[in-house]
Write an enzyme that holds these catalytic residues in place. Structure first.
Site, PDB file in Angstrom:
ATOM      1  N   TYR A 239      10.275  -4.391   1.309  1.00  0.00           N
ATOM      2  CA  TYR A 239       8.864  -4.408   0.719  1.00  0.00           C
ATOM      3  C   TYR A 239       8.545  -5.548  -0.106  1.00  0.00           C
ATOM      4  O   TYR A 239       9.292  -5.726  -1.114  1.00  0.00           O
ATOM      5  CB  TYR A 239       8.510  -3.230   0.121  1.00  0.00           C
ATOM      6  CG  TYR A 239       7.043  -2.851   0.287  1.00  0.00           C
ATOM      7  CD1 TYR A 239       6.285  -2.438   1.194  1.00  0.00           C
ATOM      8  CD2 TYR A 239       6.159  -3.498  -0.839  1.00  0.00           C
ATOM      9  CE1 TYR A 239       4.794  -2.244   1.307  1.00  0.00           C
ATOM     10  CE2 TYR A 239       5.003  -3.271  -0.689  1.00  0.00           C
ATOM     11  CZ  TYR A 239       4.131  -2.724   0.455  1.00  0.00           C
ATOM     12  OH  TYR A 239       2.724  -2.666   0.373  1.00  0.00           O
ATOM     13  N   LYS A 248       9.114 -13.273  -6.113  1.00  0.00           N
ATOM     14  CA  LYS A 248       9.208 -13.194  -7.227  1.00  0.00           C
ATOM     15  C   LYS A 248      10.604 -13.502  -7.866  1.00  0.00           C
ATOM     16  O   LYS A 248      11.154 -13.992  -8.768  1.00  0.00           O
ATOM     17  CB  LYS A 248       9.098 -11.718  -7.488  1.00  0.00           C
ATOM     18  CG  LYS A 248       7.811 -11.130  -7.125  1.00  0.00           C
ATOM     19  CD  LYS A 248       6.693 -11.929  -8.212  1.00  0.00           C
ATOM     20  CE  LYS A 248       5.118 -11.759  -7.754  1.00  0.00           C
ATOM     21  NZ  LYS A 248       4.284 -10.922  -8.496  1.00  0.00           N
ATOM     22  N   SER A 290       1.008  -7.346 -12.674  1.00  0.00           N
ATOM     23  CA  SER A 290       0.455  -7.039 -11.158  1.00  0.00           C
ATOM     24  C   SER A 290      -0.388  -6.009 -10.960  1.00  0.00           C
ATOM     25  O   SER A 290      -0.611  -5.138 -11.858  1.00  0.00           O
ATOM     26  CB  SER A 290       1.899  -6.217 -10.685  1.00  0.00           C
ATOM     27  OG  SER A 290       2.995  -7.218 -10.746  1.00  0.00           O
ATOM     28  N   CYS A 292      -3.680  -6.461 -11.689  1.00  0.00           N
ATOM     29  CA  CYS A 292      -4.886  -6.344 -12.848  1.00  0.00           C
ATOM     30  C   CYS A 292      -5.682  -7.592 -12.641  1.00  0.00           C
ATOM     31  O   CYS A 292      -6.332  -8.027 -13.462  1.00  0.00           O
ATOM     32  CB  CYS A 292      -3.907  -6.768 -13.899  1.00  0.00           C
ATOM     33  SG  CYS A 292      -2.942  -5.322 -14.570  1.00  0.00           S
ATOM     34  N   LYS A 294      -5.394 -10.933 -10.563  1.00  0.00           N
ATOM     35  CA  LYS A 294      -5.268 -12.298 -10.415  1.00  0.00           C
ATOM     36  C   LYS A 294      -5.878 -12.752  -8.948  1.00  0.00           C
ATOM     37  O   LYS A 294      -6.828 -13.676  -9.017  1.00  0.00           O
ATOM     38  CB  LYS A 294      -3.859 -12.613 -10.538  1.00  0.00           C
ATOM     39  CG  LYS A 294      -3.290 -12.750 -11.398  1.00  0.00           C
ATOM     40  CD  LYS A 294      -1.702 -13.057 -11.684  1.00  0.00           C
ATOM     41  CE  LYS A 294      -0.819 -12.235 -10.650  1.00  0.00           C
ATOM     42  NZ  LYS A 294      -0.935 -10.822 -10.893  1.00  0.00           N
ATOM     43  N   ASP A 315      -0.874 -16.180  -7.536  1.00  0.00           N
ATOM     44  CA  ASP A 315       0.104 -15.016  -8.063  1.00  0.00           C
ATOM     45  C   ASP A 315       1.092 -16.076  -8.795  1.00  0.00           C
ATOM     46  O   ASP A 315       1.663 -15.531  -9.806  1.00  0.00           O
ATOM     47  CB  ASP A 315       0.701 -14.419  -6.822  1.00  0.00           C
ATOM     48  CG  ASP A 315       1.749 -13.171  -7.494  1.00  0.00           C
ATOM     49  OD1 ASP A 315       1.009 -12.423  -7.971  1.00  0.00           O
ATOM     50  OD2 ASP A 315       2.655 -13.090  -7.225  1.00  0.00           O
ATOM     51  N   ARG A 407      -0.914  -3.858   1.199  1.00  0.00           N
ATOM     52  CA  ARG A 407      -1.084  -5.247   0.797  1.00  0.00           C
ATOM     53  C   ARG A 407      -1.622  -6.024   2.210  1.00  0.00           C
ATOM     54  O   ARG A 407      -1.432  -5.699   3.406  1.00  0.00           O
ATOM     55  CB  ARG A 407      -0.064  -6.030   0.365  1.00  0.00           C
ATOM     56  CG  ARG A 407       0.408  -5.163  -1.095  1.00  0.00           C
ATOM     57  CD  ARG A 407       0.588  -6.125  -2.059  1.00  0.00           C
ATOM     58  NE  ARG A 407       0.738  -5.618  -3.497  1.00  0.00           N
ATOM     59  CZ  ARG A 407       0.600  -6.388  -4.624  1.00  0.00           C
ATOM     60  NH1 ARG A 407       0.375  -7.625  -4.479  1.00  0.00           N
ATOM     61  NH2 ARG A 407       0.866  -5.784  -5.780  1.00  0.00           N
TER      62      ARG A 407
END
Ligand code: GTP
Ligand code: SPV
Ligand code: MN
Length: 624
Positions: A239, A248, A290, A292, A294, A315, A407
Site C-alpha cells: 500500500y 515517502k 497526512s 490535512c 495539501k 505532497d 486513494r
C-alpha cells in the site's frame, strides 16, 4: 446490465497464463560500468528473493497497457466502465493493508542518536540479517520488476534517480504514474549517474501451481531505511507509501538525509503559484500532516474574484538555496496519490476533473454501472454499491463504502490547473505550516522572522487521520508535518532549517505562516468554511508579503486585523470570526508546557535558538 457483469466478473482470481506482458521486459542493451553495477545488484536481489522471472520496465505506454491488462485478467484489479472512466481501474487491498505502518517503519543508521526519539531505530547489521531472512525466497513464483525512476524531470538539475525492484505489478503501475520511469533513467545509470537502491516485496511467495490472491501481502511488515548507504528495503505491504518507495521512503526519508549533507531540504509540502488580480505571481509551499489538506490547497479554486491558482505539486517539495539568495523549489513527483473521501464538486472540483480517466483507484466503492464512488464525491450516496471490501452496500449499511484512506493515483499532467512549467523550479515567497487543531490555533498567524517560523514549524501538532495506522483524532506532535518522514534526528533537522535561514539573505527568504482550517466552535462544527475560501487567507498572506497591510502583534505571532481579511461574498457570524483568531493565554501556557515536554525528549539536542523562542513565548503570554 451486460456492462455490470463485465465489471463484477473480474473481481475474483482468474487463472489464466500471462501472455501480453511477455513481449516486454528484456534488459536494455546499455553498456558501461554503471550498467554492470546495476545488473550485478539486480542479480544479487534475484539470488536472494528467487523470482520466477525478471522484467525490466522500459516505461512505454504499450508495456503499461499490457501490465494493466494482465492484472485485470488475473483478478488483481477491476477495469472501470470506459464510458465513465476510460483507462481507469479499481484495486482492493487486503483489509489489513490499508495505510502506512509507522510502527513498522525503521531508520537503520549506524548510530541510534542519528535516528532520534521520533523514529524507530534499528541496528543496521541486525536488521540486514532479519531482512535477509524474510526476503529469502520471498518472490518465488512471482515476477520481479526492475523499475528505474527519476524524481524530478529526467536529468534535471535538482532531480535524483533510483531503482525499485518489486514483485507487485500494482506497485509498478503506481510508480509509473507517480514518477518518471523507464529506459531514459536506465541510460543515465549506465552512463554513471548516482542512484538509490530500493527493494520491495509483498512477502507472499507462490508455491508451484498455487492460486494467487487479489492483494498479496504479509502480516509481518518492515519498511527499512539505510541512510548511511542510501537504501530502502520494504517487506510485507503493497500500500501507498509502504510500496511506492520513491515517494515517502526515498523523496522524504532518504532525501532529507541527502539534503542535510548537501545543504538543501526535502519536505512534506504542496506547492502552488498564486496569481493575484493584478497578474502578479507568488509561490507558496505548505506543510500539513497526512490527510490535512495539501491536495486540496494544491488544487485551490479561489472564491474571491480575480485570483487564480496553478498547481505545481501536492505532497513533496525539494527546496534548494539559489545563488540569488532565494529558496527554489521543485515537486519531484509526477502524479498525485490523493485521499478520495471528501473529494467532491463542492470541495475540490479540480481533483474531480483530474480524475476523468487514466486513474488507479484503491479501496473506493464500485457503482453498479462500473464507475467509482466515495463519501463526499456527491452529497447523496448511490442506492447500491459494492464497498471497498467487495461486499454489497446501501446507505443503510451504517459503515463507509470507501475506506477512509482510499486513494486515487493519477498523473499530475491531467490536472486542469497544472502550471504549464510545473516540472521546473520556482522561487518561494511563503511557507505555511498547518495541522488539524479543533482549538487554540488561529486561522492564520505570521511568524515574526525565520527563527520564529522554524519554532512554529517545530511545534506543529495535529489530530491523527486515517493516513497511517493509529487512533484517528488523537492529538500528536507532527513538526513540519515530517514526524513520520524525517530520515534523521528531528532536532538536527530543526537545526538544518535554522542553518538554511542563516545562510540565506533575510530579505529574500520566504515569509513563514501558521494556518489552521480546522478550528471548531463549542458546538463542534468547523468555524471556517475552508477549501476555496482558504484563498482569503492566502490573499492576506500576500498582502503581508507586499507590505500592504499592518498586522496585530499577539503573544504567538502576528494576526490579521479583521478588516483586512477579504470576506467579500462570505456570510459568516462575527462571533465565529473572532473565535477563529482568539488566543487564550492560559491554554497557550499549556501548549508551551507540552512543547517543553516534547523538546525534552531530544536529550538537549534541540537548538538553543528554539529554546529561546519557547522562553520568549512564555514571557509574552505572561504579560498578555
Ligand atoms: P496526504 O495525501 O495524506 O498527505 O493528505 P493531504 O494533506 O493531501 O490531504 P487532502 O487534501 O487529501 O485532505 C484530506 C481531507 O481533509 C479530505 O477529506 C478533505 O476534504 C479535508 N480538507 C481539506 N481541506 C480542507 C479544508 O479547508 N477544510 C476542511 N474542513 N476540510 C478540508
Ligand atoms: C501520506 O500519508 O502523507 C501520503 C500517503 O501522502 S502515502 O504515500 O501512503 O504515505
Ligand atoms: Mn502525504
Amino acid at each position: 446490465m451486460a456492462l455490470a457483469e463485465t465489471f463484477t466478473r473480474n473481481t475474483g482470481p482468474i487463472s489464466r497464463p500471462l501472455t501480453a506482458l511477455r513481449e516486454f521486459g528484456s534488459r536494455p542493451a546499455y553498456t558501461g560500468a554503471g550498467m554492470d553495477a546495476l545488473v550485478a545488484w539486480v542479480d544479487e536481489i534475484a539470488a536472494l528473493t528467487q523470482p520466477a522471472r525478471i522484467h525490466w520496465i522500459d516505461g512505454s505506454r504499450a508495456e503499461n497497457d499490457a501490465l494493466l491488462r494482465d492484472m485485470v485478467a488475473e483478478g488483481k484489479i477491476i477495469k472501470l466502465n470506459p464510458e465513465w472512466r476510460p483507462g481507469s481501474y479499481l484495486a482492493r487491498s487486503a483489509p489489513s493493508d490499508v495505510a502506512r505502518t509507522e510502527a513498522r517503519t525503521f531508520i537503520a543508521s549506524a548510530r541510534e542518536e542519528d535516528a532520534g526519539p521520533t523514529n524507530n531505530w534499528a541496528d543496521p547489521a541486525e536488521m540486514r540479517e532479519t531482512l535477509n531472512g524474510v526476503f529469502a525466497g520471498s518472490m518465488r513464483g512471482r515476477t520481479m520488476y526492475v523499475v528505474p525512476f527519476s524524481m524530478g524531470a529526467v536529468g534535471g538539475p535538482l532531480s535524483h534517480i533510483g531503482v525499485q525492484v518489486t514483485d507487485s505489478a500494482y506497485a509498478v503501475a503506481s510508480i509509473g504514474i507517480m514518477t518518471r520511469v523507464g529506459d531514459a533513467v536506465t541510460k543515465l545509470i549506465a552512463d554513471g549517474a548516482p542512484w538509490v537502491k530500493t527493494v520491495h516485496s509483498v512477502g507472499a511467495p507462490l508455491a508451484e501451481g498455487e492460486q494467487d490472491v487479489a492483494w498479496p501481502c504479509n502480516d509481518e511488515k518492515y519498511i527499512v531505511h539505510y541512510p548511511d548507504t542510501l537504501e530502502v528495503w520494504s517487506y510485507g505491504s503493497g500500500y501507498g507509501g509502504n510500496a511506492i518507495l520513491a515517494k515517502k521512503c526515498f523523496a522524504l526519508r532518504i532525501a532529507s538525509v541527502i539534503g542535510r549533507d548537501e545543504g538543501w531540504m526535502a519536505e512534506h509540502m504542496l506547492l502552488i503559484r498564486v496569481i493575484d488580480p493584478r497578474g502578479k505571481a507568488y509561490h507558496v509551499a505548505a506543510a500539513f500532516p497526512s490527510a490535512c489538506g495539501k491536495t486540496n490547497l494544491a488544487m485551490l479554486r479561489p472564491t474571491i474574484p480575480g485570483w487564480r491558482v496553478e498547481t505545481l505539486g501536492d505532497d513533496i517539495v525539494w527546496i534548494r538555496p539559489g545563488e540569488d539568495g532565494r529558496l527554489w523549489a521543485i515537486n519531484p513527483e509526477a502524479g498525485f496519490f490523493g485521499v478520495a473521501p471528501g473529494t467532491g464538486e463542492s470541495t475540490n472540483v479540480t481533483a474531480v476533473e483530474t480524475l476523468w480517466g487514466n486513474t488507479i483507484f484503491t479501496n473506493v466503492a464500485l457503482r453498479p454501472d462500473g464507475d467509482v464512488w466515495w463519501e463526499g464525491l456527491t452529497d447523496e450516496a448511490p442506492a447500491e454499491l459494492t464497498d471497498w471490501e467487495g461486499n454489497p452496500w446501501t446507505p443503510a449499511s451504517g459503515r463507509p463504502a470507501a475506506h477512509p484512506n482510499s486513494r486515487f493515483t493519477v498523473a499530475a499532467s491531467q490536472c486542469p490547473q497544472i502550471a504549464p512549467d510545473w516540472e521546473d523550479a520556482v522561487p518561494l515567497d511563503a511557507i505555511l505550516f498547518g495541522g488539524r487543531r479543533a482549538t487554540n490555533v488561529p486561522l492564520v498567524v505570521e511568524a515574526t522572522d525565520w527563527t520564529h517560523g522554524v519554532f512554529l514549524g517545530s511545534t506543529i501538532s495535529s489530530e491523527r487521520t486515517a493516513a497511517a495506522e493509529g487512533t484517528v483524532g488523537e492529538l500528536r506532535r507532527d513538526p513540519f508535518a515530517m514526524l513520520p518522514f524525517c530520515g534523521y534526528n528531528m532536532a538536527d533537522y530543526f537545526g538544518h532549517w535554522l542553518k538554511i535561514g542563516q545562510q540565506s539573505r533575510f530579505d529574500r527568504l520566504p515569509r513563514i505562516f501558521q494556518v489552521n482550517w480546522f478550528r471548531r466552535g463549542s458546538d463542534g462544527r468547523f468555524l471556517w468554511p475552508g477549501f476555496g475560501d482558504n484563498s482569503r487567507v492566502i490573499d492576506w498572506i500576500i498582502r503581508r508579503i507586499d507590505g500592504e497591510v499592518p498586522a496585530v502583534d499577539s503573544p504567538i505571532g502576528r494576526l490579521p486585523r479583521l478588516q483586512d481579511l477579504n470576506l467579500f461574498g462570505l456570510t459568516m457570524p462575527t462571533e465565529d470570526l473572532e473565535e477563529l483568531f482568539s488566543v487564550d493565554p492560559a491554554s497557550w501556557q499549556h501548549e508551551a508546557d507540552l512543547t517543553e515536554e516534547f523538546y525534552a525528549t531530544f536529550d538537549g539536542k534541540v537548538p538553543a535558538a528554539l529554546q529561546s523562542e519557547l522562553a520568549a513565548l512564555r514571557y509574552r503570554l505572561q504579560k498578555a
